[in-house]
Design an enzyme around this catalytic site. Structure first.
Site, PDB file in Angstrom:
ATOM      1  N   HIS A 114      46.483  38.987  34.746  1.00  0.00           N
ATOM      2  CA  HIS A 114      46.443  39.798  35.974  1.00  0.00           C
ATOM      3  C   HIS A 114      46.144  38.932  37.191  1.00  0.00           C
ATOM      4  O   HIS A 114      45.707  37.782  37.081  1.00  0.00           O
ATOM      5  CB  HIS A 114      45.390  40.909  35.836  1.00  0.00           C
ATOM      6  CG  HIS A 114      43.973  40.447  36.042  1.00  0.00           C
ATOM      7  ND1 HIS A 114      43.079  41.116  36.864  1.00  0.00           N
ATOM      8  CD2 HIS A 114      43.298  39.375  35.545  1.00  0.00           C
ATOM      9  CE1 HIS A 114      41.916  40.486  36.843  1.00  0.00           C
ATOM     10  NE2 HIS A 114      42.014  39.436  36.047  1.00  0.00           N
ATOM     11  N   CYS A 169      39.799  36.527  40.364  1.00  0.00           N
ATOM     12  CA  CYS A 169      39.140  36.562  39.058  1.00  0.00           C
ATOM     13  C   CYS A 169      38.993  35.143  38.515  1.00  0.00           C
ATOM     14  O   CYS A 169      39.840  34.273  38.776  1.00  0.00           O
ATOM     15  CB  CYS A 169      39.956  37.418  38.090  1.00  0.00           C
ATOM     16  SG  CYS A 169      39.243  37.530  36.425  1.00  0.00           S
ATOM     17  N   GLN A 181      37.849  48.251  32.328  1.00  0.00           N
ATOM     18  CA  GLN A 181      37.713  49.451  33.136  1.00  0.00           C
ATOM     19  C   GLN A 181      38.902  50.375  32.840  1.00  0.00           C
ATOM     20  O   GLN A 181      40.022  49.921  32.615  1.00  0.00           O
ATOM     21  CB  GLN A 181      37.660  49.084  34.621  1.00  0.00           C
ATOM     22  CG  GLN A 181      36.410  48.283  34.996  1.00  0.00           C
ATOM     23  CD  GLN A 181      36.368  47.956  36.471  1.00  0.00           C
ATOM     24  OE1 GLN A 181      36.389  48.847  37.319  1.00  0.00           O
ATOM     25  NE2 GLN A 181      36.295  46.665  36.795  1.00  0.00           N
ATOM     26  N   SER A 235      36.590  46.562  40.752  1.00  0.00           N
ATOM     27  CA  SER A 235      36.611  45.125  41.072  1.00  0.00           C
ATOM     28  C   SER A 235      37.498  44.810  42.273  1.00  0.00           C
ATOM     29  O   SER A 235      37.271  43.833  42.984  1.00  0.00           O
ATOM     30  CB  SER A 235      37.103  44.328  39.854  1.00  0.00           C
ATOM     31  OG  SER A 235      36.231  44.507  38.769  1.00  0.00           O
ATOM     32  N   HIS A 241      44.729  45.130  41.539  1.00  0.00           N
ATOM     33  CA  HIS A 241      45.343  44.217  40.563  1.00  0.00           C
ATOM     34  C   HIS A 241      46.831  44.487  40.427  1.00  0.00           C
ATOM     35  O   HIS A 241      47.304  45.587  40.663  1.00  0.00           O
ATOM     36  CB  HIS A 241      44.764  44.414  39.135  1.00  0.00           C
ATOM     37  CG  HIS A 241      43.293  44.567  39.048  1.00  0.00           C
ATOM     38  ND1 HIS A 241      42.488  43.635  38.445  1.00  0.00           N
ATOM     39  CD2 HIS A 241      42.458  45.592  39.431  1.00  0.00           C
ATOM     40  CE1 HIS A 241      41.213  44.065  38.466  1.00  0.00           C
ATOM     41  NE2 HIS A 241      41.192  45.242  39.061  1.00  0.00           N
TER      42      HIS A 241
END
Length: 206
Positions: free
Chosen positions: A98, A156, A174, A197, A200
């Site tokens: 991702h 990330c 998640q 977060s 994505h």
């Protein structure tokens, strides 16, 4: 000498005989009492020994029961653990890479690119989505490779692996991220996915 009157020697002998008889009878009575007491004491010891043996047998049986009881519990626990693990077994897992872009609404406003979070704190969600869409278009058009883009732009820590997250199962990510990944076919890239977060794009790789 008068008739009927015994001699001193005869009288002494009679007294001696009476004394001996008294001692003999006393010995018999004493021996009988000792024997009886010894028998009673022996019976008590035998009875006590029998009770102790029964107690030991009962205790041993109880210990064996205790030893056996946890076996069922342990097996039950092992079965539950095995069942839980089976839901994340390789057959039920997926693999994905991702690219994450963080913004003002991200739960952690810092990344390897922006340790102090200055850029992230000033990035709106809309700006993050616009940036991510542009990156997706470059990948979809063939102008860039997913792994290379992730290495340069993802917030990330998986960026150092080209965005690769490795294999994972249900309940490990998640919920929106998990659902999006499981809905993809291998090699397919998702649309924008929102999580706590950030935003994505996900490419399923396995």
């Amino acid at each position: 000498m008068k008739v009927g009157q015994g001699t001193p020697a005869a009288s002494l002998s009679l007294r001696y005989f009476s004394f001996i008889l008294f001692l003999f009878l006393s010995f018999i009575c004493f021996y009988s009492g000792v024997s009886k007491a010894a028998k009673i004491d022996s019976d008590r010891k035998r009875k006590k020994s029998s009770i102790s043996s029964a107690d030991r047998t009962a205790a041993k049986g109880g210990d064996q029961h205790k030893d056996k009881a946890p076996t069922s519990s342990t097996n039950h626990h092992h079965h539950k653990k095995k069942s839980k693990m089976s839901s994340s077994s390789p057959a039920n897992q997926v693999r994905a890479s991702h690219i994450l872009i963080k913004h003002q609404g991200s739960r952690r406003k810092a990344s390897w690119k922006d340790p102090e979070g200055r850029v992230i704190s000033n990035t709106t969600r809309d700006a993050a989505v616009s940036q991510l869409k542009a990156l997706r278009d470059d990948i979809a058009s063939g102008n860039a490779k997913f792994g290379e883009v992730a290495s340069r732009h993802s917030d990330c820590s998986s960026a150092k692996r080209g965005g690769d997250l490795g294999p994972f199962g249900r309940g490990q990510m998640q919920k929106p991220f998990e659902d999006a990944t499981y809905s993809l076919k291998i090699g397919e890239i998702s649309d924008i996915v929102d999580t706590d977060s950030g935003v994505h794009i996900i490419m399923r790789t396995g």
